[in-house]
Design a protein around this motif. Structure first.
Motif, short mmCIF file in Angstrom:
data_model
loop_
_atom_site.label_atom_id
_atom_site.label_comp_id
_atom_site.label_asym_id
_atom_site.label_seq_id
_atom_site.Cartn_x
_atom_site.Cartn_y
_atom_site.Cartn_z
N SER A 86 6.13 -0.98 5.21
CA SER A 86 5.52 -1.68 6.47
C SER A 86 6.08 -1.19 7.71
N LEU A 127 -4.20 4.25 8.99
CA LEU A 127 -3.53 3.05 8.44
C LEU A 127 -2.76 3.42 7.30
N SER A 129 1.82 4.59 6.94
CA SER A 129 3.06 4.60 7.70
C SER A 129 3.29 5.72 8.41
N THR A 496 -4.45 -1.78 3.31
CA THR A 496 -3.60 -2.37 4.13
C THR A 496 -4.05 -3.66 4.71
N CYS A 507 2.09 -4.08 9.72
CA CYS A 507 1.12 -3.68 8.83
C CYS A 507 2.06 -3.49 7.56
N SER A 509 1.25 -1.86 3.77
CA SER A 509 0.51 -0.87 3.04
C SER A 509 0.92 -0.96 1.67
#
Length: 528
Positions: A86, A127, A129, A496, A507, A509
């Motif tokens: 995240s 998308l 980290s 994501t 976000c 993932s």
């Protein structure tokens, strides 16, 4: 030459070009082929991806053994509804109208310096980290050279589509640029196309959605609290209009050739209809009646920009896995309009299987000739709808963002009013739906943990509102979070989930950790 006379390596290479489910069927050819398939990591990789609703994308020379580890870890993260990464992104501007797009594993968003609904600066981020192994692809375009109102992109062709409003809004100019350089795109026949307001009933706002080289322009405005829309579809490479200006409640691509138009004009016994158009033929192939009165509901689609056959992509990780078109869905939202029949604000969320719908539609129309404009087939709901859709229960709201459907998955929220909650307060939580039937056919069962409840629904259900009763049977699995939702809206991509708050985005993932040998690592705090 007989197949088995070929070297095993060549047979394996041939099989990898088939759809993975067709490879499974090839196991029945003979014992030798069965053993080759079961022993091949390359083939098992593709089969495991297909079971999860994906196909192999851009592997970046990654060995099959590492890819299959990532496939299994990613599916496990989804199956347990546990994102592995995240990160936060601050809102760039809290003024004006910020434009977004999520496609090709990329999140693009505009930067606004003031309250004007135009932008000159654009940011693109892969998308994954920022801490992901090998970093992530990013691009910032500080000055686009024009005041844009919307954008779209096709990463595999390095294409950036920019919409500009000119001549006091009477002209919409669509520019075709290279994403990396902002120069005119060499594949485009024209550097831009102009569209005039003349004789256009709906014009005020214009948004775009792409399907490779096809672009749908969706115009919208409100009149007496009623939303009105119109559509134009173009091919930006050919520089040609494929569907001239037409009034419609909404539009979505089913394939690169087929589009679906929602019409809520009460022409057919007072019911709403879907129109299926062929862009290649330039004709309406048929109309599908819905079981909802046109005057009482307004329809909208939640789809996702598509690039099924992408070229080179600069991203490092985001396109390792791409959605399988054979299990893709289209999310449909029906919202009630004030009337004597509808006394409460009602939102209906429906999932439509795109491949099953196309197959059913083609079976029912069966015409090889170009349809006559005055003799367009009209299909009744009971003939086409129940087996290819799922009408979700009351309380499930799918209108939680502009891009919340991807592949076979869809994000929604469960809303329980205070008067229906034993605890006495209103409750909202996230629900992740998956309409891929393959795990269900393999025996997926309902499960429950402290974080979520998993429901498996593979039987027909009936949606009821007053005198309206709708049967539907598209199978699905749904993960109901046990945490209260603290986001105002969402985006969903293949790996994501992006949650929006008033001051930032978070976000999450589902891509696996890059070092599986780590004894401990910080799993993101559960906020989903």
């Amino acid at each position: 030459m007989p197949l088995l006379d070929l070297p095993a390596e060549l047979i394996e290479e041939i099989l990898t070009h088939l759809h993975p489910l067709n490879i499974v069927l090839c196991r029945e050819i003979c014992k030798e082929v069965l053993e080759l398939i079961d022993a091949s990591i390359e083939i098992q990789l593709r089969i495991e991806l297909a079971i999860g609703g994906c196909l192999l994308g851009e592997r970046r020379n990654m060995p099959a053994s590492e890819l299959i580890r990532r496939v299994r870890a990613r599916e496990q993260a989804y199956e347990t509804f546990e994102p592995q990464w995240s990160w936060e992104v601050e809102r760039i501007s809290l003024k004006g109208v910020q434009q977004f797009e999520v496609a090709d594993g990329i999140w693009g968003f505009s930067d606004h310096d003031g309250e004007e609904p135009t932008f000159r600066r654009l940011r693109m981020e892969e998308l994954v980290s920022p801490e992901y192994e090998g970093g992530r692809w990013e691009l910032t375009r500080d000055d686009l050279g024009l005041n844009a109102t919307d954008f779209a992109y096709w990463l595999g062709m390095d294409a950036l589509i920019l919409m500009e409003s000119r001549e006091n809004g009477d002209v919409r100019r669509m520019h075709f640029r290279k994403l990396e350089s902002n120069e005119p795109h060499p594949l485009a026949t024209l550097p831009y196309m102009d569209f005039s307001r003349e004789n256009c009933e709906v014009w005020e706002r214009c948004n775009t959605i792409s399907y490779e080289e096809r672009i749908a322009m969706v115009f919208g405005e409100f009149e007496d609290d009623v939303r009105k829309r119109a559509v134009i579809v173009i091919d930006w490479i050919l520089g040609r209009v494929l569907l001239p200006y037409i009034l419609a409640s909404d539009v979505a691509f089913l394939t690169k050739d087929l589009i679906i138009l929602a019409q809520n004009t009460p022409y057919y016994d007072g019911f709403m209809t879907f129109e299926i158009w062929s862009l290649e033929q330039g004709v309406c192939l048929g109309r599908c009646k819905l079981p909802l009165p046109a005057n009482d509901y307004r329809p909208g689609f939640i789809s996702h920009p598509a690039s099924v056959h992408s070229g080179y992509s600069p991203t490092k990780h985001a396109r390792l896995f791409v959605p399988d078109p054979n299990v893709e869905i289209l999310a449909i939202i029906f919202r009630s309009t004030p009337s004597e029949q509808i006394t409460r604000d009602e939102t209906i969320t429906v999932a439509l299987s795109i491949p099953l719908f196309i197959r059913k539609f083609m079976e029912l129309t069966k015409s090889e000739e170009k349809p006559d404009a005055n003799d367009i087939p009209i299909l009744e709901w009971d003939d086409w709808g129940p087996s290819v859709t799922r009408w979700l229960p009351d309380g499930i709201h799918g209108n939680v963002g502009i891009r919340t459907a991807f592949g076979s998955r869809m994000l929604a929220v469960l809303i329980i009013p205070a008067e229906q909650n034993p605890n006495g307060f209103a409750w909202t939580s996230i629900v992740l739906f998956d309409f891929n039937p393959r795990p269900i056919s393999r025996g997926a069962v309902a499960d429950e943990t402290s974080n979520y409840d998993l429901e498996v629904t593979d039987y027909a259900t009936e949606w009821v509102s007053g005198d309206i009763k709708v049967l539907s049977s598209l199978p699905y699995r749904a993960w109901f979070s046990n945490r209260r939702c603290r986001f105002s809206s969402f985006f969903l991509d293949g790996n994501t989930i992006i949650g929006s708050r008033h001051d930032k985005y978070i976000c999450f993932s589902f891509l696996p950790r890059t070092n599986p040998d780590e004894e401990e690592f910080a799993v993101p705090e559960r906020e989903l």
